[in-house]
Design an enzyme around this catalytic site. Sequence first.
Site, PDB file in Angstrom:
ATOM      1  N   TYR A 178      -5.352   6.982   4.372  1.00 23.26           N
ATOM      2  CA  TYR A 178      -5.454   5.933   3.353  1.00 23.26           C
ATOM      3  C   TYR A 178      -4.745   4.642   3.783  1.00 23.26           C
ATOM      4  O   TYR A 178      -5.334   3.563   3.773  1.00 23.26           O
ATOM      5  CB  TYR A 178      -4.892   6.417   1.997  1.00 23.26           C
ATOM      6  N   ASP A 204      -9.007   6.842  -2.126  1.00 24.50           N
ATOM      7  CA  ASP A 204      -7.866   7.252  -2.955  1.00 24.50           C
ATOM      8  C   ASP A 204      -8.424   7.831  -4.255  1.00 24.50           C
ATOM      9  O   ASP A 204      -9.639   8.042  -4.373  1.00 24.50           O
ATOM     10  CB  ASP A 204      -6.894   6.078  -3.193  1.00 24.50           C
ATOM     11  N   GLU A 262       0.821  -1.207   0.000  1.00 27.50           N
ATOM     12  CA  GLU A 262       0.000   0.000   0.000  1.00 27.50           C
ATOM     13  C   GLU A 262       0.860   1.264   0.000  1.00 27.50           C
ATOM     14  O   GLU A 262       0.514   2.254  -0.634  1.00 27.50           O
ATOM     15  CB  GLU A 262      -0.974   0.011   1.183  1.00 27.50           C
ATOM     16  N   CYS A 292     -18.562   1.752 -19.267  1.00 32.04           N
ATOM     17  CA  CYS A 292     -19.824   1.695 -18.520  1.00 32.04           C
ATOM     18  C   CYS A 292     -20.663   0.464 -18.875  1.00 32.04           C
ATOM     19  O   CYS A 292     -21.347  -0.092 -18.019  1.00 32.04           O
ATOM     20  CB  CYS A 292     -20.635   2.965 -18.768  1.00 32.04           C
ATOM     21  N   LEU A 332      11.421   4.694  -7.535  1.00 30.70           N
ATOM     22  CA  LEU A 332       9.981   4.736  -7.216  1.00 30.70           C
ATOM     23  C   LEU A 332       9.528   6.152  -6.875  1.00 30.70           C
ATOM     24  O   LEU A 332       8.353   6.466  -6.950  1.00 30.70           O
ATOM     25  CB  LEU A 332       9.679   3.848  -6.009  1.00 30.70           C
ATOM     26  N   GLY A 333      10.475   6.988  -6.456  1.00 29.28           N
ATOM     27  CA  GLY A 333      10.132   8.370  -6.116  1.00 29.28           C
ATOM     28  C   GLY A 333       9.464   8.484  -4.748  1.00 29.28           C
ATOM     29  O   GLY A 333       9.236   7.485  -4.070  1.00 29.28           O
ATOM     30  N   TYR A 334       9.184   9.702  -4.357  1.00 31.12           N
ATOM     31  CA  TYR A 334       8.546   9.977  -3.057  1.00 31.12           C
ATOM     32  C   TYR A 334       9.260   9.204  -1.946  1.00 31.12           C
ATOM     33  O   TYR A 334       8.684   8.339  -1.285  1.00 31.12           O
ATOM     34  CB  TYR A 334       7.056   9.627  -3.090  1.00 31.12           C
ATOM     35  N   THR A 338       2.041   5.530  -7.130  1.00 31.76           N
ATOM     36  CA  THR A 338       2.758   4.773  -8.169  1.00 31.76           C
ATOM     37  C   THR A 338       1.831   3.729  -8.794  1.00 31.76           C
ATOM     38  O   THR A 338       1.010   3.130  -8.111  1.00 31.76           O
ATOM     39  CB  THR A 338       4.000   4.080  -7.553  1.00 31.76           C
TER      40      THR A 338
END
Length: 361
Positions: A123, A141, A40, A202, A83-85, A46
């Site tokens: 989250y 999210d 998570e 849809c 992966l960043g962050y 990502t």
Amino acid sequence: MTHYQSTTAIRKALSNWYRTHQRHLPWRQTRDPYRIWVSEVMLQQTQVATVIDYYRRFLDRLATVADLAAADQQTVLKLWEGLGYYARARNLHRAAQIVCNDFAGRVPGNMDAFRKLPGVGAYIGAAVMSIAFEQPFAVVDGNVKRVLARLLCLDDAVNATNAHKTFQVHADELLDRNDPGEFNQAVMELGALICTPKKPVCASCAVNRWCCARQQNQVDVYPRRVPKKSTPVYRVAVGVVKKKGRLLITRRKSEGLLGGLWEFPGGRIDDGETAKQACVREIKEEVNLTVAVESHLAQVKHAYTHFRIIMDVFCCRYVGGRVRLRGPVDFQWVRPHQLDHYPFPKANNKFIPLLRRQLQC
Ligand code: SF4
């Protein structure tokens, strides 16, 4: 159909659809709270397709919360590289240490205790509590907001700062308390596979008969968004300083953007300054070395969440001085093949392969 009946019917339809159509993802084959937590954290910000390999590599190396707690930060950042962050990785690492010290190595199955851990927000808290511990917390999210906005014709903009509360109220109301983990995953999966941002399918949607946006022919109107501010662009100059076959790299302080990662020294180009001049000045200011620019290696563009950079990279010859750091917290002179051992930001990894090929710089 009453409101209660339709809510029950939506839950049932979602659950039936999810059981048949869910993707088989590695974190869905476990009930281990640590593994679900890792997934998570990686999935925040990502894409699933990117996360799968990172997730496997991370858990091959750090299979338990105790393994993560015992690892050094550089190992964790190396596994996270690209992966960043990176605050996500640093927080997860610190949280694992707290779990080992204060909870005997067991991820707390109590929302209040879990939410106190670094990096655990609404989250992550709801996702881990519901999926690993079957507790009735609804996740919100981007996928969930989009599905709810369309299903219920919610006019709140999904990207407004205060929107989260409204969506949380609706998500809580719709949550299937008898099977919260599966329900949460079903809504997110519907958002990822069917109720996609563009061209939602849809006709194949399990909840189409209750969907307000579809009934009103306004699927394109929802979710509403407030217009994005344009992101600023910063010009940056960076120097690869070479001395006796070794290259100078520096480590950023542990906190903040890209905290703990290694990089080549450099910084913002001032008004009225050329990229080359900025490179020489920044290196002097940051590491106290005098260098001469020999060649332009590359220009790299990279987008962060709130800004973009255009980075000019120069190959530089060491001229004089002893390293004294102002800003970075560590430095190394490394052989080019040793660059692999250090975690770098993506913007640096965009030119490192080229640097390797041109090591005459
Ligand atoms: S019917 Fe369409 S718009 Fe409505 S929830 Fe399903 S996919 Fe989304």
